[in-house]
Motif scaffolding. Structure first.
Motif, PDB file in Angstrom:
ATOM      1  N   ALA A  40      42.779  28.946  35.639  1.00  0.00           N
ATOM      2  CA  ALA A  40      41.869  29.834  35.350  1.00  0.00           C
ATOM      3  C   ALA A  40      41.867  30.015  33.674  1.00  0.00           C
ATOM      4  O   ALA A  40      40.723  30.522  33.016  1.00  0.00           O
ATOM      5  CB  ALA A  40      42.651  31.220  35.631  1.00  0.00           C
ATOM      6  N   ARG A  97      47.043  33.292  41.050  1.00  0.00           N
ATOM      7  CA  ARG A  97      46.771  34.569  41.733  1.00  0.00           C
ATOM      8  C   ARG A  97      46.171  34.639  42.947  1.00  0.00           C
ATOM      9  O   ARG A  97      45.455  33.762  43.268  1.00  0.00           O
ATOM     10  CB  ARG A  97      45.930  35.747  40.877  1.00  0.00           C
ATOM     11  CG  ARG A  97      46.835  36.081  39.447  1.00  0.00           C
ATOM     12  CD  ARG A  97      48.062  36.972  39.683  1.00  0.00           C
ATOM     13  NE  ARG A  97      48.696  37.087  38.495  1.00  0.00           N
ATOM     14  CZ  ARG A  97      49.826  37.782  38.600  1.00  0.00           C
ATOM     15  NH1 ARG A  97      50.451  38.171  39.584  1.00  0.00           N
ATOM     16  NH2 ARG A  97      50.400  37.898  37.394  1.00  0.00           N
ATOM     17  N   GLY A 129      43.574  36.545  45.181  1.00  0.00           N
ATOM     18  CA  GLY A 129      42.741  37.541  45.109  1.00  0.00           C
ATOM     19  C   GLY A 129      42.958  38.533  43.917  1.00  0.00           C
ATOM     20  O   GLY A 129      43.212  37.819  43.039  1.00  0.00           O
ATOM     21  N   ASP A 130      42.532  39.733  44.074  1.00  0.00           N
ATOM     22  CA  ASP A 130      42.313  40.484  43.101  1.00  0.00           C
ATOM     23  C   ASP A 130      43.675  41.404  42.684  1.00  0.00           C
ATOM     24  O   ASP A 130      43.866  42.182  41.545  1.00  0.00           O
ATOM     25  CB  ASP A 130      41.065  41.368  42.887  1.00  0.00           C
ATOM     26  CG  ASP A 130      39.780  40.618  42.836  1.00  0.00           C
ATOM     27  OD1 ASP A 130      40.020  39.530  42.165  1.00  0.00           O
ATOM     28  OD2 ASP A 130      38.757  41.222  43.482  1.00  0.00           O
ATOM     29  N   GLY A 131      44.463  41.187  43.582  1.00  0.00           N
ATOM     30  CA  GLY A 131      45.705  42.163  43.660  1.00  0.00           C
ATOM     31  C   GLY A 131      46.845  41.545  42.994  1.00  0.00           C
ATOM     32  O   GLY A 131      46.750  40.468  42.097  1.00  0.00           O
TER      33      GLY A 131
END
Length: 359
Positions: free
Chosen positions: A118, A144, A146-148
């Motif tokens: 990232a 990570r 997903g977005d959680g």
């Protein structure tokens, strides 16, 4: 467990032994501990043909951390920079001809908690060192999901040598499978966080489902991240699938100066003997170590200091009978023990009280 059950059976028999046939009964009962001991000896017996002497030059990097304790991650960039700097120093020595060029470079768990996938700067820095050393770098990071808040504790084979700018530098990956409750994940998170505010510091990691192996520079490495090394399967399964070197990337900064770093080193030595496999421990802050297939510690670092270990490691002789049998000896010995215990309990209950008193 089987031996313990066998001893229980023998004690019961001694307390309520029959007046006749004592020798025959005792001989039968001795089968439990003797079979258990035999199975343990057979599992430890190494009958696997040894390799032909193929070796690999491996470098283990210990970059150190800016401070002790559980909050070391507050300076994630500093931890990454430490590992980049120590690896760059190795590259300087290789280019100067004072160090052997490694086939593979091992970084520890959490060496780059700034995800190099990232963060372009982090990825570019690791790729540049991979090109300078002409070797893949195994990088411990957090990715990570997903977005959680959920994430994986991952070990990436980072090969930045491709001339194509769009080429994916990650050629293999292991996600930690045996994650630790109350540290890496929290059962009953909502009620525990409500009652104990410190529970909010527990991680949100999810387990991986891979085979525990990665391949770098044509070498199959088993990977047991941190205290995965305490689980039999984490070491046995990759070696059974063909891994010839076992790596233990670990972040011991969380242990401070407690004995846990040395406890983990002792576990790694046991796995080396159990599977006749060289074990390489790469720790952020120590103890990093090179362990031979006989369990001998060939090299090791101190704690809370930057260091590099360079070793020529035999890469084609791993595996023992214990690797092939796995948990079968334990299951058989436990089964024998339970059967013997049941037999002793049934026999003592069926015997008349007068017979026991006379005895």
């Amino acid at each position: 467990t089987g031996t313990a059950l066998g001893l229980v059976v023998l004690l019961l028999a001694r307390r309520h032994r029959p007046p006749r046939g004592t020798l025959r009964s005792a001989t039968g009962l001795l089968v439990v501990p003797l079979v258990t001991a035999g199975l343990a000896a057979a599992a430890a017996l190494d009958t696997t043909p040894r390799g032909t002497g193929e070796t690999a030059d491996i470098a283990v990097i210990q970059g150190n951390v800016p401070r002790l304790g559980l909050d070391f991650n507050a300076q994630r960039r500093a931890v990454l920079e430490n590992h980049l700097r120590v690896t760059a120093e190795l590259a300087d020595d290789v280019e100067a001809g004072t160090a052997v060029r490694p086939d593979v470079v091992l970084w520890p768990e959490n060496a780059s908690d700034i995800s190099p996938l990232a963060d372009r700067q982090a990825g570019a820095q690791i790729s540049a060192l991979s090109r300078r050393l002409d070797a893949p770098i195994l990088v411990g990071t957090v990715l990570r999901v997903g977005d959680g808040p959920e994430a994986t504790n991952s070990y990436l084979v980072w090969d930045g040598r491709s001339p194509e700018p769009a080429a994916d530098p990650v050629v293999d990956r292991h996600d930690k499978k045996y994650i630790q409750p109350f540290g890496e994940w929290l059962p009953l998170r909502a009620p525990l966080e409500a009652v104990f505010p410190i529970a909010r510091t527990a991680g949100h990691f999810v387990p991986g489902d891979g085979d525990g192996m990665v391949t770098a520079a044509g070498i199959d490495f088993g990977v047991a991240i941190c205290f995965e090394i305490a689980f039999d399967a984490a070491a046995r399964e990759p070696v059974a699938r063909g891994a010839q070197i076992l790596t233990v990337p670990t972040n011991n900064a969380t242990f401070g100066r407690s004995p846990m770093s040395y406890q983990q080193l002792a576990m790694s030595r046991v796995r080396a003997v159990e599977h006749h496999v060289p074990v390489l421990v790469a720790a952020t802050s120590g103890v990093s170590a090179v362990i031979g297939p006989d369990g001998q510690v060939l090299q090791k670092t101190g704690i809370f200091e930057p260091a590099t270990l360079s070793a020529q490691v035999e890469s084609d002789s791993a595996g023992t009978m214990a690797t092939r049998l796995g948990g079968i000896p334990q299951m058989v010995s436990c089964l024998i023990g339970f059967v013997g215990l049941g037999w002793a309990l049934i026999r003592t209950r069926r015997r008349p009280a007068t017979e026991c008193e006379e005895t």
